[in-house]
Write a protein that holds these residues in place. Sequence first.
Motif, short mmCIF file in Angstrom:
data_model
loop_
_atom_site.label_atom_id
_atom_site.label_comp_id
_atom_site.label_asym_id
_atom_site.label_seq_id
_atom_site.Cartn_x
_atom_site.Cartn_y
_atom_site.Cartn_z
N LEU A 112 0.56 -0.85 -0.17
CA LEU A 112 0.25 0.62 -0.12
C LEU A 112 1.15 1.19 -0.04
N GLN A 113 2.28 1.20 0.87
CA GLN A 113 2.82 2.33 0.97
C GLN A 113 3.52 2.45 -0.52
N LEU A 114 3.94 1.95 -1.63
CA LEU A 114 4.39 2.38 -2.83
C LEU A 114 3.59 2.51 -3.28
N PHE A 115 1.53 1.95 -3.45
CA PHE A 115 1.12 2.11 -4.24
C PHE A 115 0.99 3.67 -4.07
N ILE A 116 0.59 3.96 -3.17
CA ILE A 116 0.57 5.84 -2.85
C ILE A 116 1.61 6.63 -3.28
N ARG A 117 2.58 5.75 -2.80
CA ARG A 117 3.69 6.63 -3.22
C ARG A 117 4.03 6.77 -4.60
N THR A 118 3.68 5.47 -5.37
CA THR A 118 3.50 5.79 -7.26
C THR A 118 3.12 6.36 -7.18
N ALA A 119 1.43 6.63 -6.86
CA ALA A 119 0.56 7.65 -7.37
C ALA A 119 0.87 9.49 -7.61
N GLU A 120 1.48 9.42 -6.43
CA GLU A 120 1.85 10.76 -5.85
C GLU A 120 3.19 11.35 -6.90
N THR A 121 4.01 9.97 -6.56
CA THR A 121 5.41 10.48 -7.80
C THR A 121 5.04 10.63 -8.79
N GLY A 122 4.02 9.92 -9.46
CA GLY A 122 3.95 9.20 -11.22
C GLY A 122 4.64 8.16 -12.05
N ASN A 123 5.58 7.88 -10.76
CA ASN A 123 6.88 7.13 -11.66
C ASN A 123 7.39 5.81 -10.67
N LEU A 124 7.46 4.67 -11.27
CA LEU A 124 7.34 3.17 -10.18
C LEU A 124 9.12 3.16 -9.49
N SER A 125 9.73 3.83 -10.63
CA SER A 125 11.85 3.35 -10.44
C SER A 125 11.43 5.19 -8.89
N GLN A 126 11.21 6.16 -8.96
CA GLN A 126 11.72 7.27 -7.47
C GLN A 126 10.64 6.55 -6.45
#
Length: 304
Positions: A7-21
């Motif tokens: 869930l943390q990764l999903f939220i962070r990806t949604a916020e940054t728009g970049n999976l690697s970041q």
Amino acid sequence: MYSTSDLQLFIRTAETGNLSQAARGLELSTATASASLKRLEQKLGTRLFVRSTRSMRLTQDGEIFLEYSRGALTLLKEGEALISADKDTIRGNIRISASSDLGRSVLLPWLNEFQQTHTAITLTLQLSDSNVDLFREPVDMAFRYGKQQDSTLVSQHLIDNRRILVASPTYIQNHPPLLSPRDLASHNCLLYYLKQGLNNTWPFLSGKELIEVKVHGDRMANDGAVVREWALAGLGIAYKSWLDVKQDLDSGKLARLLPNYLGDEVPLNVVYPHRNSASPRVRALLVFLRGKFAKLEESDDSGK
């Protein structure tokens, strides 16, 4: 059912728009992060992102799941804070904003109970129905009805709620009975101001039929507590939040009219100025209040 790290990764990806970041921010490899999102999508049976070579954009299902993911992690943090914090170490001031009726009739006794347990807590309670900026004055949390429009604020649902028609037994006894909302035209209605102006069009739902009634009356106020006092005094019919008048209904000081016609949905939310601003004392209070609202919702007769 869901891994907090996923869930943390999903939220962070949604916020940054970049999976690697997002992966770097959580100290994960890109391969691990990709597998994490794949697990979520497989479990949900839907795609959460529209992927391109440069960015990842949430799908409609992703937008929905993002809100609930944030809420789930926030609840877990609040529970951890309440369990790990010793009662003697929960200290400091909590600044709260609420509407007049909600603050006086619902929150006030609960806040007193909370302070009896957490004696090192002080409270600053701001009660107002005026249409000012939600956080013009510094507060830690605000309790507001309806959907919040400001996307910079964090809003969490507390309890479902509707507006209902109420009047005192004296008023009911001395005036013609209401058989439908349209009969309000022959009654004195107690009016108040919302953000968009005077609330003198009252909507009701009967099955799938929406009925909107233009009402009139000899009293208007910008304070919901004043309208409630007018209703208690037998001066007219009020269109009030069920939460605001529950105690009056339970005591028999007010009675509900036309219970088969459903009024406006106005769920109660708690709103923060920033996601990371909730201190352990604020989280402890929220956990306490959620327990109170959960018990209150069990007795909800507003027809939700």
